[in-house]
Design an enzyme around this catalytic site. Structure first.
Site, PDB file in Angstrom:
ATOM      1  N   HIS A 365       0.863  -1.213  -0.097  1.00 18.16           N
ATOM      2  CA  HIS A 365       0.161  -0.043  -0.006  1.00 18.16           C
ATOM      3  C   HIS A 365       0.825   1.226   0.080  1.00 18.16           C
ATOM      4  CE1 HIS A 365      -4.116  -1.723   0.839  1.00 18.16           C
ATOM      5  NE2 HIS A 365      -3.133  -2.776   1.612  1.00 18.16           N
ATOM      6  N   LYS A 556      -7.847  13.925   4.965  1.00 17.24           N
ATOM      7  CA  LYS A 556      -6.882  12.774   4.924  1.00 17.24           C
ATOM      8  C   LYS A 556      -6.191  12.811   6.045  1.00 17.24           C
ATOM      9  CE  LYS A 556      -6.196  14.060   0.608  1.00 17.24           C
ATOM     10  NZ  LYS A 556      -6.448  13.157  -0.302  1.00 17.24           N
ATOM     11  N   ARG A 557      -5.350  11.805   6.254  1.00 17.06           N
ATOM     12  CA  ARG A 557      -4.355  11.877   7.371  1.00 17.06           C
ATOM     13  C   ARG A 557      -3.225  13.224   6.878  1.00 17.06           C
ATOM     14  NH1 ARG A 557      -4.122   7.968  11.690  1.00 17.06           N
ATOM     15  NH2 ARG A 557      -2.147   9.299  12.075  1.00 17.06           N
ATOM     16  N   LYS A 562       1.042  14.404   1.354  1.00 16.84           N
ATOM     17  CA  LYS A 562      -0.311  14.725   0.886  1.00 16.84           C
ATOM     18  C   LYS A 562      -0.337  16.224   0.728  1.00 16.84           C
ATOM     19  CE  LYS A 562      -2.129  10.778   3.530  1.00 16.84           C
ATOM     20  NZ  LYS A 562      -3.022   9.781   2.520  1.00 16.84           N
ATOM     21  N   THR A 666      -8.227   6.626  -1.634  1.00 18.65           N
ATOM     22  CA  THR A 666      -9.837   6.248  -1.956  1.00 18.65           C
ATOM     23  C   THR A 666     -10.731   7.239  -1.350  1.00 18.65           C
ATOM     24  OG1 THR A 666      -9.536   5.419   0.415  1.00 18.65           O
ATOM     25  CG2 THR A 666      -9.128   3.838  -1.343  1.00 18.65           C
ATOM     26  N   LYS A 670     -14.616   8.643  -3.250  1.00 22.89           N
ATOM     27  CA  LYS A 670     -15.868   8.793  -2.646  1.00 22.89           C
ATOM     28  C   LYS A 670     -16.319  10.146  -3.073  1.00 22.89           C
ATOM     29  CE  LYS A 670     -13.902   6.275   1.208  1.00 22.89           C
ATOM     30  NZ  LYS A 670     -13.108   6.055   2.558  1.00 22.89           N
TER      31      LYS A 670
HETATM   32  C1  C3B Z   1      -2.882   3.872   2.329  1.00 25.28           C
HETATM   33  C2  C3B Z   1      -2.286   4.652   1.280  1.00 25.28           C
HETATM   34  O1  C3B Z   1      -1.580   5.837   1.845  1.00 25.28           O
HETATM   35  C3  C3B Z   1      -3.626   5.169   0.434  1.00 25.28           C
HETATM   36  O2  C3B Z   1      -2.767   5.697  -0.888  1.00 25.28           O
HETATM   37  C4  C3B Z   1      -4.123   3.839  -0.291  1.00 25.28           C
HETATM   38  O3  C3B Z   1      -5.463   4.470  -0.851  1.00 25.28           O
HETATM   39  C5  C3B Z   1      -4.617   3.164   1.183  1.00 25.28           C
HETATM   40  O4  C3B Z   1      -3.433   2.878   1.803  1.00 25.28           O
HETATM   41  C6  C3B Z   1      -5.520   1.982   0.606  1.00 25.28           C
HETATM   42  O5  C3B Z   1      -4.620   1.134  -0.244  1.00 25.28           O
HETATM   43  N1  C3B Z   1      -1.792   3.322   3.487  1.00 25.28           N
HETATM   44  C7  C3B Z   1      -2.434   3.678   4.687  1.00 25.28           C
HETATM   45  O6  C3B Z   1      -3.495   4.040   4.993  1.00 25.28           O
HETATM   46  N2  C3B Z   1      -1.559   2.852   5.754  1.00 25.28           N
HETATM   47  C8  C3B Z   1      -0.363   2.481   5.585  1.00 25.28           C
HETATM   48  N3  C3B Z   1       0.363   2.077   6.275  1.00 25.28           N
HETATM   49  C9  C3B Z   1      -0.034   2.324   4.082  1.00 25.28           C
HETATM   50  C10 C3B Z   1      -0.777   2.832   3.229  1.00 25.28           C
END
Ligand code: C3B
Length: 823
Positions: A365, A556-557, A562, A666, A670
């Site tokens: 991921h 988002k985080r 980001k 994701t 949405k």
């Molecule tokens: C996240 C990624 O940062 C996103 O780009 C991705 O859409 C999602 O996973 C789902 O695939 N991510 C996360 O939330 N936590 C992690 N440790 C690594 C990736």
């Protein structure tokens, strides 16, 4: 199971039937009558009533699976970010109308009970939410699946703001009761840790090795229902909770000291106490490795001993199960299965490897090198000595294979070793997963490509067929049907309700983009959703937002890659131009900038950025000259629940990560499905969103991934942008001047100096392109008909991003687990 083990009759699906069940739960379950029941009593009774309605389906699903033993998926994930359960259970069971009417006949408002639910925040962000979407889709598609994870006693922290700074509070989500779980202490399994490895002579005379553990804990399963949408299937999510064992007390604290023994208990139970709040930057903490081994060991044992029928020949395991590894967190399951087969079942190594290497598949991921988990061998060896031996042996065999393939390339062989030698000797979990897995997938096309070409390039050359892509998706049940009832109604009116389980049907909306009446209603719904979030924010935080503005949303985080700071520079730049008189406020598109983001508690720069967003927000919101035209809202504690009201209100979706850094995203999906237009870089799934919706309906900007690489190779100097771009300079100078910190220049100096001298994620390089793209946004928004046309097309062309489609791709490319239709 015997015939008469079908235990309960289907509940009566009428308003009266529901009311009777509900009152019974209130009286006998909660021990109160209606006149004395608190909202929490009512909520708990309500949840248990709905549970009853799903129970027959759950037991039937389990019975049939026991009988058929169909090939299944075991989704191993350290995080499942489920969101609230009540609404989803009502939707899946088709009880919404009955319940609403039944409750109102008792003078109870369903919405009030909904709001009483504390969401289980058992995940950090995208990865955990993805797992929740996937199990929803599998249940809806009639695919047998067990989710295996951890029941953290404290989920992701509750975020509060004190003077604009993030302060974390523990997430005590279980405090008021947890009506959705079914604990099974009688089915607890023992999980061992520590100790040593010994050599012994087995009964057959062969000298073998075995683990002599030092301590152990009990893993208690808590089962959750995962109901499919109106299809009669209910899969299971099994989350494990740690409990002390008696043996544990004796083994370590054999002193007769009562207080010590109780302390030992607390120590054991610490394992599932709290979710680590680091999103994508593992801290390498021992407790974290304990969590990982704890849940996978319990899950494998549960699957082999309880789920498989007695006498099952484990040589057939690959035909019965796929263990899907959600990132590297569960990868220790690989040596665990080897240990079970070799040490406990007495198999020889090659047999065990031949089975093990067919049972697992790995999803990566990330692309950030610092996010790839690596465990120092001294830590791993202390906690799991036998597993470390097994990993070494897997690596020895692998390196021998590599030396045959690349006899003259020892450098390559060392690069590919599962064991890193520098800076400390450590196990690279992603490499272990790649060597042992049947497949390795990335989560969007670009991401999978970069995995093959960069992060795991040596491996993709060695195993070209192992690598594949499955683009992420989101469940349309939660993120459209439940989150946006008004839009759902309009869609269903236009094309029927089949879209809820077949999201490609949204393409039927395409011609309606040209229908002025449809666009009018679409706009009306967007406005309605803005009023809805405005009400929520007013009640929750006393925040005022103006629904007659463009809602420009970034949720988002909080992470540098980001680039929340890039968004902030846009806002500060606007503010600076208006207050300095160079820009007439009357000519600025009225916007509400909305942020939602948690920062990892130890990530200082991210926390400073939160402080700065709030400080800029305060300044702008207090400026009477901007009132009603520009404002910034940053509701604390962004979570799934808030997402469900915020996303449907958005006009503009901010997806502005540096190209090549966001694996997929994701949230972007949405927003699209709820009729927002995206401003974004060519990164992650944005690439696919733009391709599907078309360039005219997407605001693309910024460096591409190859351009980023070239720029970095040439040597990136952020200060050069500062020197040559006047509006960028003014914006940064304004922050540096203390304008947002009561004249105190020191407060946000670290952010400014980081941007000027380091700027790891090239925010300054993309600044002008971003500002230009925002100007295109303004121009497009000025024409409401054209904007709405684009918004409708975003919905109509978003069907691909259903997690049902992701699941079909996993099934076709990786799992080969056909659906099992109901009997
Ligand atoms: C996240 C990624 O940062 C996103 O780009 C991705 O859409 C999602 O996973 C789902 O695939 N991510 C996360 O939330 N936590 C992690 N440790 C690594 C990736």
């Amino acid at each position: 199971m015997t015939e008469n083990s079908t235990p309960i009759a289907t509940r009566e699906r009428t308003v009266d039937g529901f009311v009777r069940e509900f009152l019974r739960e209130l009286n006998f379950g909660q021990g109160v009558d209606l006149s004395r029941a608190s909202v929490n009593d009512q909520y708990l009774a309500m949840a248990r009533t709905v549970r009853h309605y799903l129970m027959v389906r759950w037991l039937e699903t389990l019975r049939r699976q026991g009988e058929l033993q169909a090939k299944s998926v075991a989704y191993l994930s350290a995080e499942f970010l489920l969101g609230r359960q009540l609404d989803n259970a009502l939707l899946a069971s088709g009880l919404e109308d009955i319940v609403e009417e039944g409750l109102s006949s008792l003078g109870i408002d369903l919405a009030t009970l909904r709001d009483a639910e504390v969401e289980p925040g058992l995940g950090n962000g995208g990865l955990g939410r993805l797992a929740a979407c996937f199990i929803d889709s599998l249940a809806t598609m009639n695919v047998p699946c067990i989710g295996y994870g951890i029941r953290y006693e404290y989920g992701i922290f509750q975020q509060t703001f004190v003077d604009g700074w993030q302060v974390e509070k523990p997430d005590d989500w279980l405090a008021l009761g947890s009506p959705w779980e079914f604990p099974h202490p009688e089915a607890a399994v023992r999980v061992n840790f520590g100790g040593s490895v010994e050599q012994y002579q087995a009964d057959d005379g062969v000298v073998r090795r075995r683990w002599v553990p030092g301590w152990s804990v009990l893993a208690v399963p808590y089962n959750y229902m995962v109901p499919g949408f109106e299809n009669g299937r209910v899969n299971t999510l099994r989350l494990w909770s740690a409990q002390a064992t008696h043996a544990f007390d004796l083994a370590i604290f054999n002193s007769g000291d009562y207080a010590e023994a109780v302390r030992a208990q607390t120590f054991a139970e610490n394992i599932t106490k709290v979710l680590y709040p680091e999103d994508s930057t593992p801290q390498g903490k021992e407790l974290r490795l304990q969590q990982q081994y704890f849940f996978v060991a319990a899950s494998l044992k549960n699957f082999i001993d309880e789920v498989l029928p007695e006498g099952f020949d484990l040589h057939n395991l690959p035909d019965r199960i796929n263990f899907q590894l959600n990132d590297t967190h569960p990868v220790i399951a690989i040596p665990e299965l080897m240990r079970i087969l070799v040490d406990e079942k007495g198999w020889d190594w090659d047999d065990a490897w031949s089975v093990t290497s067919k049972c697992f598949a790995y999803t990566c991921h990330t692309l950030l090198p610092e996010a790839l988990e690596v465990w120092p061998v001294d830590l791993l060896g202390r906690l799991l000595p036998r597993h470390l031996e097994i990993i070494y042996r897997i690596n020895d065999a692998f390196l021998a294979e590599l030396r045959q393939e690349y006899p003259d390339d020892e450098l390559r062989v060392r690069r590919m070793s599962i064991i890193a030698e520098y800076p400390v000797r450590a196990v690279r979990m992603a490499y272990l997963a790649t060597v042992a897995g049947t497949k390795v997938n990335g989560v969007a096309e670009l991401h999978s490509q970069l995995l093959r070409d960069k992060v795991l390039n040596d491996f993709s050359e060695y195993y070209p067929d192992k690598f594949t892509n499955v683009t992420n998706g989101v469940t349309p049940r939660r993120f459209v049907r439940l989150a946006n009832p008004a839009l759902s109604g309009l869609i269903t009116e236009a094309i029927g309700d089949g879209w809820v389980t077949d999201l490609d049907k949204l393409s039927g909306l395409e011609p309606l983009a040209e229908d002025a009446e449809f666009r009018r209603r679409f706009r009306e719904i967007k406005l309605h959703n803005k009023h809805r979030i405005a009400d929520v924010l007013a009640t929750r935080d006393g925040t005022v937002v103006n629904p007659d503005t463009m809602f420009d949303v970034m949720v988002k985080r909080l992470h540098e890659y980001k680039r929340q700071t890039l968004k902030l520079l846009h806002i500060v730049s606007l503010y600076e131009q208006v207050t300095s008189g160079r820009l007439d406020i009357g000519s600025v598109t009225p916007r509400t900038f909305a942020f939602g983001a948690k920062a990892a508690p130890g990530y200082l720069l991210a926390k400073q950025i939160i402080g700065l967003i709030n400080a800029v927000g305060r300044t702008i919101n207090e400026d009477p000259a901007l009132e009603g035209r520009l404002s910034v809202v940053f509701p604390a504690n962004y979570n799934v629940t808030l997402a469900e009201t915020l996303i449907p209100a958005a006009d503009l979706s901010e997806q502005i990560s540096l190209a090549g850094k966001e694996a997929s995203g994701t949230g972007n999906m949405k927003f699209m499905l709820n009729g927002a237009l995206t401003i974004g870089t060519d990164d992650g799934a944005n690439v696919e969103i733009r391709r599907l919706v078309g360039d005219e309906h997407f605001f693309l900007f910024g460096l591409t991934e190859p351009e980023v690489e070239q720029l970095v190779d040439r040597g990136y100097h952020p200060s050069a942008y500062y020197e040559t771009n006047a509006s960028l300079r003014r914006a940064l100078d304004l922050i540096a001047s203390g304008a947002f910190s009561n004249g105190d220049r020191a407060v946000f100096e670290p952010i400014v100096s980081n941007l000027l001298h380091e700027d790891r994620f090239l925010a300054l390089a993309d600044f002008q392109a971003y500002i230009d793209a925002q100007a295109r946004v303004d121009a497009a928004y000025a024409d409401p008909e054209q904007w709405t046309r684009s918004a409708v097309l975003n919905v109509a062309r978003g069907g691909f991003f259903s997690s049902d489609r992701s699941m079909r791709d996993y099934i076709d490319r990786i799992w080969h687990t056909p659906p099992v239709p109901p009997a």
